[in-house]
Scaffold this active site. Structure first.
Site, short mmCIF file in Angstrom:
data_model
loop_
_atom_site.label_atom_id
_atom_site.label_comp_id
_atom_site.label_asym_id
_atom_site.label_seq_id
_atom_site.Cartn_x
_atom_site.Cartn_y
_atom_site.Cartn_z
N ASP A 1 -0.76 1.59 -4.21
CA ASP A 1 -1.68 0.64 -4.86
C ASP A 1 -3.00 1.29 -5.26
OD1 ASP A 1 -2.37 0.91 -2.17
OD2 ASP A 1 -3.32 -1.06 -2.10
N ASP B 1 -1.70 6.55 -3.44
CA ASP B 1 -0.64 5.82 -2.74
C ASP B 1 -0.14 4.71 -3.68
OD1 ASP B 1 -2.83 4.13 -2.62
OD2 ASP B 1 -2.32 3.36 -0.63
N ASP C 1 -5.57 2.48 -3.83
CA ASP C 1 -6.87 2.42 -3.15
C ASP C 1 -7.14 3.77 -2.48
OD1 ASP C 1 -4.93 1.98 -1.22
OD2 ASP C 1 -6.13 0.53 -0.09
N SER D 1 0.80 -1.23 0.00
CA SER D 1 0.00 0.00 0.00
C SER D 1 0.83 1.28 0.00
CB SER D 1 -0.96 -0.04 1.19
OG SER D 1 -1.89 1.01 1.11
MG MG Z 1 -3.23 1.58 -0.28
#
Ligand code: MG
Length: 449
Positions: A232, A230, A234, A92
């Site tokens: 990844d 960020d 999400d 992440s």
């Molecule tokens: Mg993330």
């Protein structure tokens, strides 16, 4: 039994905390429980290694695996709808030396505590349903997951023509966000949007401090808005055309207002700004997007989010989707119209929000020599006893101890990863907030004795 899962899956330093052996065991545990899995990964230098290990573990237990390559976490979570579960290899927003694994259900919800405990138990007890030679799982790949995700987003956002700078921080958002916004009709200028697991451009966490390059670029190019993810994707945060970083509590409020929902869910450390701006039912949850998603599912609330940049639109997916959130924000700003009289900024076109004074801090429990007199859990027990012996009536213990007072509130929470107790205090006035913060601090210092 070793605790592997934190609030956002398994995460740690590569080849120290998270290595191929652990990844293989996670694969075998997941494969013992599921017939099929889709697997994806962020662009970290370690992710491909962990990908091979996880696939080996899954196949060894008879689970059929479909590999969709480097994708954002929400792309993976949406693809999981076609399989028994999803496996995302990502750490992440953590720095480049970290690796991690997050597991997903078909409905876009991350594995809950019960499911995580079962994975941990199987790994601790070596309890794997290994397949015989003729029942091993199959391995295949698919290259249409990103396009499916893009189409799902474009179905629910109209065309718009803003000029947008997108800073993917060299993370997985590079595979999708610039393309989504361009297909919406925006003029897109990419920044740090080539995949690079060294994250050479900036720290992957989309905080104000890490987004100075984005702020400067938005101003220098005269763009309407800047979007950041960020590692990844999400998460999504934004800066307005003046270069001002829009705080997460403000973004949360704007999404909540625009959702027209009857109720929303937010973690217990969220600013009262959100309650005041939204004006309807606000459910409080433990801190962590997985708890927000679980609450949304439980009560059927229309929107949920965390001020750190996780936005969940349940009619779209129960996974926080930074790409969908970027498209929504651009659409909202475009719809309300930057040409509105007096609206020289993005926040100028969004509804005005009340002003609040929020203060966050922490107290370390280890002294100069690193001596820890009490653990965070022991301190929290003492805080609980101290708070209960007072006249406070509005006490919430969903996560830490939150006390609502007539003119504000404070929250005392232990850190899960270091010998630290965190304090949040808020009111409408800076001086009142300071006095509430001091009050909370004195409670913690008393509890440390
Ligand atoms: Mg993330």
């Amino acid at each position: 039994m070793t605790k592997l899962f934190g609030s956002s899956g398994i995460r740690g330093i590569v080849n120290k905390d998270v290595d191929p052996l652990l990844a293989t065991k996670v694969g075998m545990a997941v494969g013992s429980l599921h017939k099929s899995a889709v697997i994806g990964r962020d662009p970290r230098t370690s992710s491909e290694m962990l990908n091979h290990s996880l696939i080996a573990g899954l196949v060894a237990t008879g689970c059929d695996v479909t590999d969709i390559g480097v994708v954002s976490t929400p792309t993976l979570a949406i693809a999981a709808g076609d399989y028994d579960c999803g496996v995302m290899i990502t750490a992440s927003h953590n720095p480049a030396q970290y690796g991690g694994i997050k597991l997903w259900n078909k409905d876009g919800c991350a594995f809950d505590t019960t499911q995580q405990n079962e994975i941990e138990r199987r790994i601790a007890e070596n309890d794997f349903a290994l397949a015989t030679w003729d029942e091993l799982g199959s391995i295949s790949s698919r290259d249409d997951a990103i396009e499916s995700h893009i189409k799902k987003i474009l179905e629910s956002v109209p065309k718009c023509t803003l000029t947008v700078v997108v800073d993917c921080g060299n993370g997985a958002g590079s595979t999708i966000t610039p393309y989504v916004l361009r297909r919406m009709g925006c003029t897109v200028i990419t920044l740090n949007s080539q995949l690079d697991g060294h994250f050479p451009s900036r720290n992957p966490e989309p905080t104000k401090e890490n987004l100075t390059m984005l702020s400067q670029t938005v101003v220098a190019l005269g763009a309407d808005i800047g979007i950041a993810h960020d590692g990844d994707a999400d998460r999504m945060m934004a800066v307005e055309r003046t270069g001002r970083f829009i705080p997460g509590d403000e973004l949360l409020s704007h999404f909540a207002i625009d959702s027209n929902a009857e109720s929303i869910a937010v973690p217990v450390d969220t600013s009262l700004l959100v309650n005041k701006a939204f004006g309807k039912k606000v459910y409080m949850t433990r801190v962590g997007d997985v708890y927000v998603a679980e609450k949304l599912k439980e009560v059927g609330a229309g929107f949920g989010g965390e001020p750190s940049g996780s936005w969940i639109f349940p009619q779209h997916s129960l996974c926080p989707d930074g790409i969908y959130a970027a498209a929504k924000l651009v659409e909202i700003v475009s719809r309300l119209g930057l040409s509105t009289p007096g609206a020289s900024t993005v926040t100028g076109v969004l509804p005005p929000l009340p002003t609040m004074a929020l203060q966050r801090g922490k107290i370390r429990l280890d002294g100069a020599k690193g001596n820890i007199c009490k653990t965070p859990a022991q301190v929290m027990d003492a805080v609980g006893i101290a708070v209960e012996s007072t006249e406070y009536v509005d006490i919430t213990t969903i996560d830490g101890i939150r006390v609502d007072l007539k003119d504000g509130w404070f929250l005392i929470r232990p850190s899960g990863t270091e010998p630290v107790v965190r304090i949040t205090a808020e009111s409408e006035d800076v001086e009142v907030t300071q006095s509430i913060y001091n009050l909370a601090e004195s409670v913690v210092l008393g509890a440390m004795k």
